[in-house]
Design a protein around this motif. Structure first.
Motif, PDB file in Angstrom:
ATOM      1  N   ILE A 189      -1.177  -3.490  -6.635  1.00  0.00           N
ATOM      2  CA  ILE A 189      -0.740  -2.285  -5.915  1.00  0.00           C
ATOM      3  C   ILE A 189      -0.878  -1.057  -6.808  1.00  0.00           C
ATOM      4  CG2 ILE A 189       1.285  -1.104  -4.956  1.00  0.00           C
ATOM      5  CD1 ILE A 189       2.190  -3.781  -3.817  1.00  0.00           C
ATOM      6  N   GLU A 190      -0.546  -1.226  -8.093  1.00  0.00           N
ATOM      7  CA  GLU A 190      -0.670  -0.096  -9.015  1.00  0.00           C
ATOM      8  C   GLU A 190      -2.121   0.355  -9.140  1.00  0.00           C
ATOM      9  OE1 GLU A 190       0.436   1.108 -13.636  1.00  0.00           O
ATOM     10  OE2 GLU A 190       0.772  -0.930 -12.913  1.00  0.00           O
ATOM     11  N   GLU A 191      -3.045  -0.597  -9.179  1.00  0.00           N
ATOM     12  CA  GLU A 191      -4.465  -0.239  -9.230  1.00  0.00           C
ATOM     13  C   GLU A 191      -4.868   0.551  -7.992  1.00  0.00           C
ATOM     14  OE1 GLU A 191      -7.364  -3.146 -10.015  1.00  0.00           O
ATOM     15  OE2 GLU A 191      -6.453  -3.870 -11.864  1.00  0.00           O
ATOM     16  N   MET A 192      -4.332   0.131  -6.842  1.00  0.00           N
ATOM     17  CA  MET A 192      -4.646   0.836  -5.601  1.00  0.00           C
ATOM     18  C   MET A 192      -4.077   2.245  -5.610  1.00  0.00           C
ATOM     19  SD  MET A 192      -3.851  -2.385  -3.075  1.00  0.00           S
ATOM     20  CE  MET A 192      -3.915  -1.418  -1.560  1.00  0.00           C
ATOM     21  N   ILE A 193      -2.868   2.394  -6.150  1.00  0.00           N
ATOM     22  CA  ILE A 193      -2.232   3.712  -6.223  1.00  0.00           C
ATOM     23  C   ILE A 193      -3.081   4.677  -7.048  1.00  0.00           C
ATOM     24  CG2 ILE A 193      -0.243   4.980  -7.185  1.00  0.00           C
ATOM     25  CD1 ILE A 193       1.483   2.532  -6.490  1.00  0.00           C
ATOM     26  N   CYS A 194      -3.709   4.160  -8.093  1.00  0.00           N
ATOM     27  CA  CYS A 194      -4.436   5.010  -9.038  1.00  0.00           C
ATOM     28  C   CYS A 194      -5.865   5.340  -8.617  1.00  0.00           C
ATOM     29  CB  CYS A 194      -4.452   4.342 -10.416  1.00  0.00           C
ATOM     30  SG  CYS A 194      -2.813   4.215 -11.180  1.00  0.00           S
ATOM     31  N   THR A 195      -6.329   4.803  -7.488  1.00  0.00           N
ATOM     32  CA  THR A 195      -7.680   5.153  -7.024  1.00  0.00           C
ATOM     33  C   THR A 195      -7.665   6.556  -6.420  1.00  0.00           C
ATOM     34  OG1 THR A 195      -7.295   4.120  -4.864  1.00  0.00           O
ATOM     35  CG2 THR A 195      -8.279   2.750  -6.575  1.00  0.00           C
ATOM     36  N   PRO A 196      -8.670   7.370  -6.672  1.00  0.00           N
ATOM     37  CA  PRO A 196      -8.702   8.756  -6.170  1.00  0.00           C
ATOM     38  C   PRO A 196      -8.518   8.861  -4.655  1.00  0.00           C
ATOM     39  CG  PRO A 196     -10.399   8.439  -7.819  1.00  0.00           C
ATOM     40  CD  PRO A 196      -9.821   7.081  -7.550  1.00  0.00           C
ATOM     41  N   SER A 197      -9.138   7.962  -3.899  1.00  0.00           N
ATOM     42  CA  SER A 197      -9.043   8.053  -2.434  1.00  0.00           C
ATOM     43  C   SER A 197      -7.609   7.834  -1.958  1.00  0.00           C
ATOM     44  CB  SER A 197      -9.970   7.017  -1.781  1.00  0.00           C
ATOM     45  OG  SER A 197      -9.637   5.699  -2.205  1.00  0.00           O
ATOM     46  N   ASN A 198      -6.916   6.867  -2.543  1.00  0.00           N
ATOM     47  CA  ASN A 198      -5.530   6.623  -2.160  1.00  0.00           C
ATOM     48  C   ASN A 198      -4.609   7.743  -2.636  1.00  0.00           C
ATOM     49  OD1 ASN A 198      -5.612   4.220  -0.648  1.00  0.00           O
ATOM     50  ND2 ASN A 198      -5.726   2.973  -2.497  1.00  0.00           N
ATOM     51  N   GLN A 199      -4.914   8.318  -3.780  1.00  0.00           N
ATOM     52  CA  GLN A 199      -4.104   9.432  -4.288  1.00  0.00           C
ATOM     53  C   GLN A 199      -4.163  10.627  -3.343  1.00  0.00           C
ATOM     54  OE1 GLN A 199      -5.681   9.872  -8.294  1.00  0.00           O
ATOM     55  NE2 GLN A 199      -3.990   8.691  -9.161  1.00  0.00           N
ATOM     56  N   VAL A 200      -5.346  10.860  -2.790  1.00  0.00           N
ATOM     57  CA  VAL A 200      -5.488  11.960  -1.820  1.00  0.00           C
ATOM     58  C   VAL A 200      -4.627  11.687  -0.591  1.00  0.00           C
ATOM     59  CG1 VAL A 200      -7.088  13.091  -0.230  1.00  0.00           C
ATOM     60  CG2 VAL A 200      -7.790  12.632  -2.587  1.00  0.00           C
ATOM     61  N   ILE A 201      -4.670  10.452  -0.094  1.00  0.00           N
ATOM     62  CA  ILE A 201      -3.895  10.091   1.104  1.00  0.00           C
ATOM     63  C   ILE A 201      -2.398  10.199   0.834  1.00  0.00           C
ATOM     64  CG2 ILE A 201      -3.319   8.200   2.667  1.00  0.00           C
ATOM     65  CD1 ILE A 201      -6.185   7.186   2.327  1.00  0.00           C
ATOM     66  N   LEU A 202      -1.961   9.684  -0.304  1.00  0.00           N
ATOM     67  CA  LEU A 202      -0.526   9.662  -0.616  1.00  0.00           C
ATOM     68  C   LEU A 202       0.040  11.062  -0.839  1.00  0.00           C
ATOM     69  CD1 LEU A 202      -0.423   6.584  -3.053  1.00  0.00           C
ATOM     70  CD2 LEU A 202       0.342   6.665  -0.675  1.00  0.00           C
ATOM     71  N   CYS A 203      -0.818  11.998  -1.228  1.00  0.00           N
ATOM     72  CA  CYS A 203      -0.356  13.366  -1.487  1.00  0.00           C
ATOM     73  C   CYS A 203      -0.368  14.244  -0.233  1.00  0.00           C
ATOM     74  CB  CYS A 203      -1.215  14.022  -2.579  1.00  0.00           C
ATOM     75  SG  CYS A 203      -0.870  13.385  -4.223  1.00  0.00           S
ATOM     76  N   GLN A 204      -0.903  13.733   0.870  1.00  0.00           N
ATOM     77  CA  GLN A 204      -0.878  14.494   2.115  1.00  0.00           C
ATOM     78  C   GLN A 204       0.574  14.711   2.544  1.00  0.00           C
ATOM     79  OE1 GLN A 204      -3.260  12.228   4.834  1.00  0.00           O
ATOM     80  NE2 GLN A 204      -5.209  12.823   3.882  1.00  0.00           N
ATOM     81  N   SER A 205       0.851  15.835   3.151  1.00  0.00           N
ATOM     82  CA  SER A 205       2.232  16.232   3.443  1.00  0.00           C
ATOM     83  C   SER A 205       3.017  15.180   4.218  1.00  0.00           C
ATOM     84  CB  SER A 205       2.243  17.557   4.224  1.00  0.00           C
ATOM     85  OG  SER A 205       1.497  17.427   5.436  1.00  0.00           O
ATOM     86  N   LEU A 206       2.399  14.572   5.228  1.00  0.00           N
ATOM     87  CA  LEU A 206       3.093  13.586   6.045  1.00  0.00           C
ATOM     88  C   LEU A 206       3.420  12.332   5.229  1.00  0.00           C
ATOM     89  CD1 LEU A 206       4.166  12.782   8.823  1.00  0.00           C
ATOM     90  CD2 LEU A 206       1.888  11.887   9.358  1.00  0.00           C
ATOM     91  N   GLN A 207       2.453  11.845   4.458  1.00  0.00           N
ATOM     92  CA  GLN A 207       2.658  10.635   3.661  1.00  0.00           C
ATOM     93  C   GLN A 207       3.527  10.905   2.434  1.00  0.00           C
ATOM     94  OE1 GLN A 207       1.779   7.746   4.794  1.00  0.00           O
ATOM     95  NE2 GLN A 207       0.731   8.645   6.541  1.00  0.00           N
ATOM     96  N   ARG A 208       3.473  12.115   1.944  1.00  0.00           N
ATOM     97  CA  ARG A 208       4.214  12.461   0.730  1.00  0.00           C
ATOM     98  C   ARG A 208       5.708  12.209   0.904  1.00  0.00           C
ATOM     99  NH1 ARG A 208       2.648  15.753  -3.536  1.00  0.00           N
ATOM    100  NH2 ARG A 208       4.367  16.442  -4.859  1.00  0.00           N
ATOM    101  N   LYS A 209       6.237  12.568   2.068  1.00  0.00           N
ATOM    102  CA  LYS A 209       7.674  12.375   2.319  1.00  0.00           C
ATOM    103  C   LYS A 209       8.043  10.890   2.296  1.00  0.00           C
ATOM    104  CE  LYS A 209       8.180  16.567   5.104  1.00  0.00           C
ATOM    105  NZ  LYS A 209       8.520  17.123   6.439  1.00  0.00           N
ATOM    106  N   VAL A 210       7.158  10.073   2.850  1.00  0.00           N
ATOM    107  CA  VAL A 210       7.419   8.635   2.880  1.00  0.00           C
ATOM    108  C   VAL A 210       7.328   8.048   1.471  1.00  0.00           C
ATOM    109  CG1 VAL A 210       6.763   6.448   3.939  1.00  0.00           C
ATOM    110  CG2 VAL A 210       6.414   8.564   5.192  1.00  0.00           C
ATOM    111  N   VAL A 211       6.360   8.540   0.708  1.00  0.00           N
ATOM    112  CA  VAL A 211       6.204   8.068  -0.673  1.00  0.00           C
ATOM    113  C   VAL A 211       7.434   8.443  -1.496  1.00  0.00           C
ATOM    114  CG1 VAL A 211       4.865   8.300  -2.795  1.00  0.00           C
ATOM    115  CG2 VAL A 211       3.698   8.128  -0.601  1.00  0.00           C
ATOM    116  N   GLU A 212       7.945   9.652  -1.299  1.00  0.00           N
ATOM    117  CA  GLU A 212       9.145  10.080  -2.019  1.00  0.00           C
ATOM    118  C   GLU A 212      10.344   9.205  -1.642  1.00  0.00           C
ATOM    119  OE1 GLU A 212       9.343  14.175  -0.949  1.00  0.00           O
ATOM    120  OE2 GLU A 212       8.026  14.849  -2.594  1.00  0.00           O
ATOM    121  N   ALA A 213      10.399   8.802  -0.370  1.00  0.00           N
ATOM    122  CA  ALA A 213      11.477   7.908   0.066  1.00  0.00           C
ATOM    123  C   ALA A 213      11.344   6.545  -0.614  1.00  0.00           C
ATOM    124  CB  ALA A 213      11.451   7.750   1.584  1.00  0.00           C
ATOM    125  N   GLU A 214      10.112   6.046  -0.722  1.00  0.00           N
ATOM    126  CA  GLU A 214       9.881   4.769  -1.404  1.00  0.00           C
ATOM    127  C   GLU A 214      10.245   4.870  -2.885  1.00  0.00           C
ATOM    128  OE1 GLU A 214       9.063   1.550  -0.692  1.00  0.00           O
ATOM    129  OE2 GLU A 214       9.471   2.198   1.351  1.00  0.00           O
TER     130      GLU A 214
END
Length: 230
Positions: free
Chosen positions: A56-81
């Protein structure tokens, strides 16, 4: 029983991790729900969890996933996690403390048996400690994510819930390792030295597994924080 500290090597391509993590989650779910769960299966589950979080950590560190996770909608969910990850870290800490107390109780029980003393008090202490460890799970709320969230976030949430379930299952298994006899007969006492030494060793294996998982959870948390700071 030897506990191997290193997990199996992660796939070379982060993109291939997603189906592998999903398969591991399904496999772990089957293992945890089995009525035949043992300390050995718990140790194996902890090792597999640590490897899964590495993927999972490897997936988090891929550029494509980083872009998705930083999107405003996903960012709130990531902060909750991220907030819920603190609960997991606290739980691992509590488990490590419980293992230490249980090992000390087993060692005291061994001394009592070796001296030929009544060990019933130590058995009761072990059972009390194991039940105390189980109670901490009642305070934890397993919060899932929405189907609208990206698969990366959903995997993190499923891994979190699986971690809680495995640790809870481990406590249940440990609580069954020492039983009170209906009548105290030293010659037939259920907690003979050989079984107790094996139990002490098993608790040590679980301690190593939770410690490795704890370190991996910290690394995942750091990776998520770094992603959100991009």
């Amino acid at each position: 029983m030897a506990y191997h500290q290193r997990s199996s090597s992660a796939p070379s391509s982060p993109r291939s991790n997603k189906p592998e993590v999903e398969q591991q989650l399904q496999s772990l779910s089957t293992t945890i729900s089995s009525p035949l769960a043992t300390i050995d299966t718990s140790c194996d589950g902890l090792r597999r969890l640590e490897g899964m979080y590495s993927s999972i950590e490897e997936m988090i560190c891929t550029p494509s996933n980083q872009v998705i996770l930083c999107q405003s909608l996903q960012r709130k969910v990531v902060e909750a996690e991220l907030g819920r990850s603190v609960v997991l870290l606290d739980l691992c800490n509590a488990m490590l403390e419980s293992f230490m107390e249980l090992k000390m109780t087993v060692q005291e029980l061994l001394l009592d048996l070796r001296r030929g003393e009544d060990a019933c008090a130590q058995v009761k202490a072990y059972i009390r400690l194991s039940k105390k460890a189980q109670k901490q799970f009642k305070k934890i709320s397993k919060k899932s994510v929405s189907d609208k969230d990206c698969r990366m976030v959903m995997l993190m949430a499923e891994a979190r819930e699986m971690t809680i379930s495995l640790l809870e299952s481990t406590c249940r298994v440990l609580s069954k390792q020492v039983e009170m006899p209906k009548t105290f007969q030293r010659s037939k006492f259920m907690c003979e030295e050989e079984k107790l030494r094996a139990l002490e060793s098993s608790i040590g294996d679980l301690e190593i597994g939770v410690e490795l998982l704890y370190r991996r959870l910290i690394q995942n948390r750091v990776s998520l924080l770094n992603t959100l700071s991009l």
